[in-house]
Design a protein around this motif. Structure first.
Motif, PDB file in Angstrom:
ATOM      1  N   TYR A  29      51.249  -7.103 -13.461  1.00 22.95           N
ATOM      2  CA  TYR A  29      50.472  -6.516 -12.364  1.00 22.95           C
ATOM      3  C   TYR A  29      51.415  -5.633 -11.560  1.00 22.95           C
ATOM      4  CZ  TYR A  29      47.476  -6.418  -8.159  1.00 22.95           C
ATOM      5  OH  TYR A  29      46.704  -6.042  -7.092  1.00 22.95           O
ATOM      6  N   SER A  31      52.044  -3.869  -8.427  1.00 22.89           N
ATOM      7  CA  SER A  31      51.507  -3.929  -7.058  1.00 22.89           C
ATOM      8  C   SER A  31      51.361  -2.561  -6.421  1.00 22.89           C
ATOM      9  CB  SER A  31      52.399  -4.812  -6.186  1.00 22.89           C
ATOM     10  OG  SER A  31      52.339  -6.145  -6.624  1.00 22.89           O
ATOM     11  N   HIS A  88      47.972  -5.594   2.397  1.00 24.06           N
ATOM     12  CA  HIS A  88      48.443  -6.725   1.581  1.00 24.06           C
ATOM     13  C   HIS A  88      47.369  -7.780   1.281  1.00 24.06           C
ATOM     14  CE1 HIS A  88      52.377  -5.131   1.162  1.00 24.06           C
ATOM     15  NE2 HIS A  88      52.741  -5.314   2.413  1.00 24.06           N
ATOM     16  N   VAL A  91      45.305  -6.520  -1.587  1.00 20.36           N
ATOM     17  CA  VAL A  91      46.062  -6.540  -2.841  1.00 20.36           C
ATOM     18  C   VAL A  91      46.160  -7.984  -3.365  1.00 20.36           C
ATOM     19  CG1 VAL A  91      48.300  -6.042  -3.936  1.00 20.36           C
ATOM     20  CG2 VAL A  91      47.325  -4.420  -2.300  1.00 20.36           C
ATOM     21  N   PHE A  95      44.929  -9.191  -6.948  1.00 21.62           N
ATOM     22  CA  PHE A  95      45.807  -9.887  -7.899  1.00 21.62           C
ATOM     23  C   PHE A  95      45.159 -11.182  -8.388  1.00 21.62           C
ATOM     24  CE2 PHE A  95      48.951 -13.286  -8.595  1.00 21.62           C
ATOM     25  CZ  PHE A  95      49.528 -12.799  -9.754  1.00 21.62           C
ATOM     26  N   LYS A 110      53.800 -10.543 -11.565  1.00 19.64           N
ATOM     27  CA  LYS A 110      53.393  -9.630 -10.492  1.00 19.64           C
ATOM     28  C   LYS A 110      54.649  -8.930 -10.007  1.00 19.64           C
ATOM     29  CE  LYS A 110      51.111  -9.198  -6.029  1.00 19.64           C
ATOM     30  NZ  LYS A 110      50.440  -9.886  -4.908  1.00 19.64           N
ATOM     31  N   ALA A 112      56.523  -6.393  -7.509  1.00 19.22           N
ATOM     32  CA  ALA A 112      56.405  -5.790  -6.177  1.00 19.22           C
ATOM     33  C   ALA A 112      57.777  -5.692  -5.532  1.00 19.22           C
ATOM     34  CB  ALA A 112      55.474  -6.618  -5.291  1.00 19.22           C
ATOM     35  N   ALA A 120      53.731 -12.119  -0.409  1.00 17.19           N
ATOM     36  CA  ALA A 120      53.088 -12.297  -1.719  1.00 17.19           C
ATOM     37  C   ALA A 120      53.782 -13.377  -2.554  1.00 17.19           C
ATOM     38  CB  ALA A 120      53.070 -10.976  -2.481  1.00 17.19           C
TER      39      ALA A 120
END
Length: 198
Positions: A29, A31, A88, A91, A95, A110, A112, A120
């Protein structure tokens, strides 16, 4: 299914590491890319951003007016915090939906840059930090981002959480320092994660 976060400052090579995991069949993923998608496609967020940053926050074609928003937040920590606090949570929801679509996989990643800053990391089961020394990062970024000066890059790095802090908080560290081979480090972690979900 494990949720693994992967982070590191600009220029450490997160994208390269993530591509290696993808070659092993692990969904990643992105971000940054998803945040851009969410800002364009989630009407509730669009209205929140326009309320905070003015109607000019979006162009007529529905795209985020990045230069307008960046001009407001870049040297203003309070306004940046407002932007992050709006984006955020959307997001994080995106996710969670994405991860559910990959529930047949042993684990997902993930990626980021602001994993700790955004909170996160709390959604993750484990964290990976990708590390490269500052001089290596500067050399890479000056080659990659021709439009940026050394001063520009240092300003971005100074705004990110220090690498030492990211490493101390991570469960695993991948060294992308041009001294150690990346592939064996990625495969070792991949095998560890697979063992954990058996």
């Amino acid at each position: 299914m494990l949720k693994i976060g992967i982070t590191g400052g600009i220029g450490v090579g997160k994208t390269v590491v993530c591509r290696m995991f993808e070659l092993l069949g692990i969904p990643v993923y992105d971000s940054d890319a998803r945040a851009k998608w969410v800002m364009k496609n989630k009407e509730a967020l669009r209205l929140e951003l326009q309320a905070a940053f003015g109607k000019e926050a979006y162009n007529d074609d529905g795209e985020l007016n990045r230069s307008h928003v960046a001009g407001i937040v870049f040297n203003n920590p309070e306004r940046l915090a407002i932007l992050n606090n709006l984006v955020h949570p959307h997001v994080a929801t995106d996710f969670a939906l994405w991860a559910a679509m990959h529930s047949d996989k042993p684990y997902v990643l993930k990626e980021a840059a602001l994993m700790y800053e955004s909170g996160a990391w709390k959604q993750m089961d484990q964290m990976i930090a990708v590390y490269a020394p500052l001089e290596v990062r500067m050399k890479r970024l000056l080659l990659r981002d021709k439009h940026r000066t050394e001063t520009d890059i240092k300003a971005i790095i100074d705004k990110q959480l220090q690498e030492e802090e990211k490493i101390s908080r991570a469960d695993h560290v991948i060294y992308n320092d041009d001294q150690q081979l990346l592939i064996p480090q990625v495969i070792k972690l991949h095998e560890q994660f697979l063992d954990q979900v058996k």
